[in-house]
Design an enzyme around this catalytic site. Structure first.
Site, short mmCIF file in Angstrom:
data_model
loop_
_atom_site.label_atom_id
_atom_site.label_comp_id
_atom_site.label_asym_id
_atom_site.label_seq_id
_atom_site.Cartn_x
_atom_site.Cartn_y
_atom_site.Cartn_z
N GLY A 167 0.82 -4.99 1.15
CA GLY A 167 -0.44 -5.11 0.41
C GLY A 167 -0.29 -5.82 -0.92
N GLU A 190 5.25 -4.87 7.22
CA GLU A 190 4.50 -3.85 7.97
C GLU A 190 5.05 -3.59 9.36
OE1 GLU A 190 3.14 -6.20 6.07
OE2 GLU A 190 1.37 -5.44 5.01
N GLU A 203 -0.53 -9.38 -0.09
CA GLU A 203 -1.94 -9.61 0.27
C GLU A 203 -2.82 -9.73 -0.98
OE1 GLU A 203 -1.75 -6.22 3.04
OE2 GLU A 203 -2.59 -7.56 4.54
N ALA A 232 0.87 -1.17 0.00
CA ALA A 232 0.00 0.00 0.00
C ALA A 232 0.91 1.23 0.00
CB ALA A 232 -0.89 -0.02 1.23
C1 HXC Z 1 4.81 4.33 -1.75
C2 HXC Z 1 6.59 3.35 -2.79
C3 HXC Z 1 6.33 2.13 -2.15
C4 HXC Z 1 5.20 2.05 -1.26
C5 HXC Z 1 8.06 1.88 -3.39
N1 HXC Z 1 7.67 3.15 -3.56
N2 HXC Z 1 7.27 1.24 -2.53
N3 HXC Z 1 5.84 4.45 -2.59
N4 HXC Z 1 4.48 3.20 -1.09
N5 HXC Z 1 4.84 0.94 -0.65
C6 HXC Z 1 8.28 4.16 -4.39
C7 HXC Z 1 9.54 4.75 -3.78
O1 HXC Z 1 9.24 5.73 -2.83
C8 HXC Z 1 10.25 5.31 -4.99
O2 HXC Z 1 9.64 6.53 -5.34
C9 HXC Z 1 9.89 4.30 -6.08
O3 HXC Z 1 8.73 3.61 -5.62
C10 HXC Z 1 10.99 3.28 -6.30
O4 HXC Z 1 11.30 2.69 -5.05
P1 HXC Z 1 12.77 2.65 -4.43
O5 HXC Z 1 12.63 2.51 -2.97
O6 HXC Z 1 13.59 3.80 -4.92
O7 HXC Z 1 13.36 1.33 -5.09
P2 HXC Z 1 14.41 0.31 -4.48
O8 HXC Z 1 15.54 1.05 -3.81
O9 HXC Z 1 14.75 -0.64 -5.56
O10 HXC Z 1 13.64 -0.47 -3.32
C11 HXC Z 1 12.54 -1.28 -3.66
C12 HXC Z 1 11.77 -1.67 -2.36
C13 HXC Z 1 11.42 -0.39 -1.58
C14 HXC Z 1 12.66 -2.59 -1.50
C15 HXC Z 1 10.53 -2.44 -2.79
O11 HXC Z 1 10.80 0.53 -2.50
C16 HXC Z 1 10.53 -0.62 -0.41
O12 HXC Z 1 10.97 -1.11 0.63
N6 HXC Z 1 9.26 -0.23 -0.56
C17 HXC Z 1 8.30 -0.30 0.52
C18 HXC Z 1 7.86 -1.73 0.75
C19 HXC Z 1 6.90 -1.83 1.93
O13 HXC Z 1 7.27 -1.53 3.06
N7 HXC Z 1 5.67 -2.24 1.66
C20 HXC Z 1 4.62 -2.42 2.65
C21 HXC Z 1 3.84 -1.14 2.75
S1 HXC Z 1 2.65 -1.23 4.06
P3 HXC Z 1 10.51 7.81 -5.74
O14 HXC Z 1 9.48 8.89 -5.95
O15 HXC Z 1 11.45 8.07 -4.61
O16 HXC Z 1 11.22 7.41 -7.00
C22 HXC Z 1 1.36 -2.07 3.40
C23 HXC Z 1 0.15 -2.21 4.31
C24 HXC Z 1 -1.03 -2.82 3.58
O17 HXC Z 1 1.41 -2.53 2.33
C25 HXC Z 1 -2.30 -2.64 4.39
C26 HXC Z 1 -2.85 -1.28 4.43
C27 HXC Z 1 -4.18 -1.18 5.13
#
Ligand code: HXC
Length: 258
Positions: free
Chosen positions: A109, A132, A112, A64
């Site tokens: 997400g 998360e 999920e 998400a």
């Molecule tokens: C918003 C995201 C994102 C996310 C990546 N991006 N994941 N933006 N939400 N979940 C964006 C980054 O900010 C970045 O934008 C671009 O995508 C590329 O990502 P990078 O981080 O630069 O790439 P990289 O270094 O290769 O790393 C990849 C990655 C990392 C390991 C997947 O992006 C990451 O850890 N993302 C978050 C993963 C995460 O924690 N997901 C769970 C979210 S909580 P810019 O603009 O800087 O280029 C969730 C809860 C669900 O899902 C339930 C809700 C109710």
């Protein structure tokens, strides 16, 4: 559609691609609402017998949208969770079989979303996890419930408590994914699996999916009763007579589309 692309092949396979590659296909409210609308159409689309879902670019879905969630308060967060749950329930309840083709990151997400599909296949380079806990939240789109049901409580808790990102090979060993493919063969492999299933009787596939899904949500005794009920219903169909008749006549069955 802004974030989704739907391609329908002549062989009964639908390919739904999530297209927000600049944010690794992160799920925001607009994307979820579009997905909900698209799934409603797919549920009524008789040309789609099996649905494959994948992500564009280097991620399946990286979760998400964290930027959207960061400022949320309790009520807003709960509403966001319920929106994702509603959408993924709709996916899970689609009459057609569904396959997640995990081409890269499937995190939070994103995993999920894959968990709400019937089958999961992945690129050998895919990375999966529920990170998360590291963000100070719990999953909100179904992983606390679907993950333990799929891989067992202790294995699910390990993934959820550590927030670890695991490899595709580890996911295969856990039963989290069904099959792995070389990265450049994933889509072809997923579509071939879908095409194989799409050759079966669409109406019987629906009974089969319903019997499994209703059965695992209840006791063994009730599940067996559900199986017997749907087994009987199969005998009201053209495709049962055709499938058994074809065997007896030593030919391939010609199932009816439905
Ligand atoms: C918003 C995201 C994102 C996310 C990546 N991006 N994941 N933006 N939400 N979940 C964006 C980054 O900010 C970045 O934008 C671009 O995508 C590329 O990502 P990078 O981080 O630069 O790439 P990289 O270094 O290769 O790393 C990849 C990655 C990392 C390991 C997947 O992006 C990451 O850890 N993302 C978050 C993963 C995460 O924690 N997901 C769970 C979210 S909580 P810019 O603009 O800087 O280029 C969730 C809860 C669900 O899902 C339930 C809700 C109710």
């Amino acid at each position: 559609m802004d974030f989704l692309r739907l391609d329908i092949q002549d062989n009964g396979v639908g390919l739904l691609t999530i297209e927000r590659p600049e944010a690794l296909n992160a799920l925001n409210e607009a994307l979820l609402l579009e997905l909900e609308e698209c799934l409603t159409e797919i549920s009524k689309e008789s040309r789609i017998k099996v649905l494959v879902i994948t992500g564009s670019g280097r991620a399946f879905v990286a979760g998400a949208d964290i930027a959207v969630m960061h400022p949320m308060g309790e009520e807003q967060a709960k509403v966001f969770s319920l929106l994702g749950q509603r959408t993924f329930n709709q996916l899970s309840n689609l009459p057609q079989p569904t396959i997640a083709a995990i081409n890269g990151y499937a995190l939070g997400g994103g995993l999920e979303l894959a968990l709400a599909c019937d089958l999961r296949v992945a690129s050998e380079k895919a990375k999966l996890g529920q990170p998360e806990i590291g963000l100070g939240i719990i999953p909100g789109f179904g992983a606390t419930q679907r993950l333990p049901r799929l891989i067992g409580t202790a294995r699910a808790k390990e993934l959820l408590f550590t927030g670890a990102t695991i490899s595709a090979q580890e996911a295969l060993a856990l039963g989290l994914v069904n099959r792995l493919f070389a990265p450049d063969e994933l889509l072809e492999g997923a579509l071939a699996l879908a095409a194989d299933i799409a050759q079966k009787s669409a109406v019987i596939l629906r009974y089969l999916k319903t019997a499994v899904d209703q059965g695992v949500a209840t006791s063994l005794a009730e599940g067996l009763a559900i199986e017997a009920q749907y087994f009987g219903v199969c005998f009201t169909t053209y495709d049962q007579k055709e499938g058994m008749g074809a065997f007896l006549e030593k030919r391939s069955p010609r199932f009816r589309d439905c």
